[in-house]
Write a protein that holds these residues in place. Structure first.
Motif, mmCIF file in Angstrom:
data_model
loop_
_atom_site.group_PDB
_atom_site.id
_atom_site.type_symbol
_atom_site.label_atom_id
_atom_site.label_comp_id
_atom_site.label_asym_id
_atom_site.label_seq_id
_atom_site.Cartn_x
_atom_site.Cartn_y
_atom_site.Cartn_z
ATOM 1 N N ASP A 1 61.513 10.259 32.746
ATOM 2 C CA ASP A 1 61.194 9.952 34.143
ATOM 3 C C ASP A 1 62.306 10.490 35.041
ATOM 4 O OD1 ASP A 1 60.443 8.957 36.596
ATOM 5 O OD2 ASP A 1 60.647 6.845 36.035
ATOM 6 N N LEU A 2 61.981 11.521 35.791
ATOM 7 C CA LEU A 2 62.949 12.162 36.682
ATOM 8 C C LEU A 2 62.587 11.942 38.147
ATOM 9 C CD1 LEU A 2 63.205 15.535 34.724
ATOM 10 C CD2 LEU A 2 64.801 13.621 34.617
ATOM 11 N N THR A 3 61.795 10.920 38.419
ATOM 12 C CA THR A 3 61.312 10.697 39.777
ATOM 13 C C THR A 3 62.299 9.947 40.662
ATOM 14 O OG1 THR A 3 60.146 8.689 39.087
ATOM 15 C CG2 THR A 3 58.892 10.747 39.076
ATOM 16 N N GLY A 4 63.251 9.266 40.078
ATOM 17 C CA GLY A 4 64.248 8.532 40.859
ATOM 18 C C GLY A 4 65.557 9.294 40.902
ATOM 19 N N ARG B 1 55.193 17.700 48.546
ATOM 20 C CA ARG B 1 55.833 17.010 49.682
ATOM 21 C C ARG B 1 55.014 17.169 50.923
ATOM 22 N NH1 ARG B 1 61.158 14.816 48.807
ATOM 23 N NH2 ARG B 1 61.493 15.166 46.652
ATOM 24 N N GLU C 1 61.654 20.720 36.622
ATOM 25 C CA GLU C 1 60.893 19.577 36.105
ATOM 26 C C GLU C 1 61.054 18.370 37.022
ATOM 27 O OE1 GLU C 1 58.385 17.217 33.825
ATOM 28 O OE2 GLU C 1 58.568 19.393 33.980
ATOM 29 N N CYS C 2 62.238 18.172 37.580
ATOM 30 C CA CYS C 2 62.435 17.095 38.566
ATOM 31 C C CYS C 2 61.491 17.279 39.750
ATOM 32 C CB CYS C 2 63.872 17.079 39.088
ATOM 33 S SG CYS C 2 65.088 16.505 37.926
ATOM 34 N N VAL C 3 61.449 18.459 40.285
ATOM 35 C CA VAL C 3 60.590 18.758 41.443
ATOM 36 C C VAL C 3 59.124 18.598 41.069
ATOM 37 C CG1 VAL C 3 59.854 20.576 43.043
ATOM 38 C CG2 VAL C 3 62.285 20.261 42.534
ATOM 39 N N ARG C 4 58.739 19.082 39.902
ATOM 40 C CA ARG C 4 57.346 18.976 39.457
ATOM 41 C C ARG C 4 56.916 17.509 39.362
ATOM 42 N NH1 ARG C 4 54.109 17.807 35.509
ATOM 43 N NH2 ARG C 4 55.786 17.058 34.180
ATOM 44 N N GLN C 5 57.765 16.679 38.771
ATOM 45 C CA GLN C 5 57.418 15.267 38.617
ATOM 46 C C GLN C 5 57.331 14.532 39.949
ATOM 47 O OE1 GLN C 5 59.659 12.959 35.803
ATOM 48 N NE2 GLN C 5 59.467 14.505 34.204
ATOM 49 N N ARG C 6 58.096 14.975 40.912
ATOM 50 C CA ARG C 6 58.114 14.290 42.205
ATOM 51 C C ARG C 6 56.913 14.665 43.064
ATOM 52 N NH1 ARG C 6 64.541 13.632 43.296
ATOM 53 N NH2 ARG C 6 64.976 12.989 41.154
ATOM 54 N N GLY C 7 56.164 15.679 42.648
ATOM 55 C CA GLY C 7 54.909 16.024 43.311
ATOM 56 C C GLY C 7 55.085 16.766 44.611
#
Length: 77
Positions: free
Chosen positions: A18-21, A77, A69-75
């Motif tokens: 989980d890289l969303t936070g 904008r 991958e961080c950016v991808r998981q955060r969806g």
């Protein structure tokens, strides 16, 4: 904040972390990887999915893939 160490033998694929936070991504020296003390300080050790004959990437490429991958998981904008 989660501290994620990139390790080619990490137990978890980066896309399963989980890289969303808030996250800090730690990468070791090319050819040597993370020191044991640094690995122990990480919350998670993650590997990049590497099918085929390529064993590892240089540090800057590995970090770029992890940041993507961080950016991808955060969806979007």
């Amino acid at each position: 904040m989660a501290i994620v160490g990139l390790d080619m033998n990490g137990p978890t694929s980066i896309d399963q972390v989980d890289l969303t936070g808030p996250v800090a991504i730690v990468v070791g020296a090319e050819g040597k990887g993370l020191r044991k003390t640094v690995k122990n300080a990480c919350d998670t050790l993650a590997r990049l999915p590497m099918p085929g004959p390529i064993a590892s990437l240089n540090a800057s490429v590995a970090v770029a893939i992890a940041l993507y991958e961080c950016v991808r998981q955060r969806g979007p904008r």
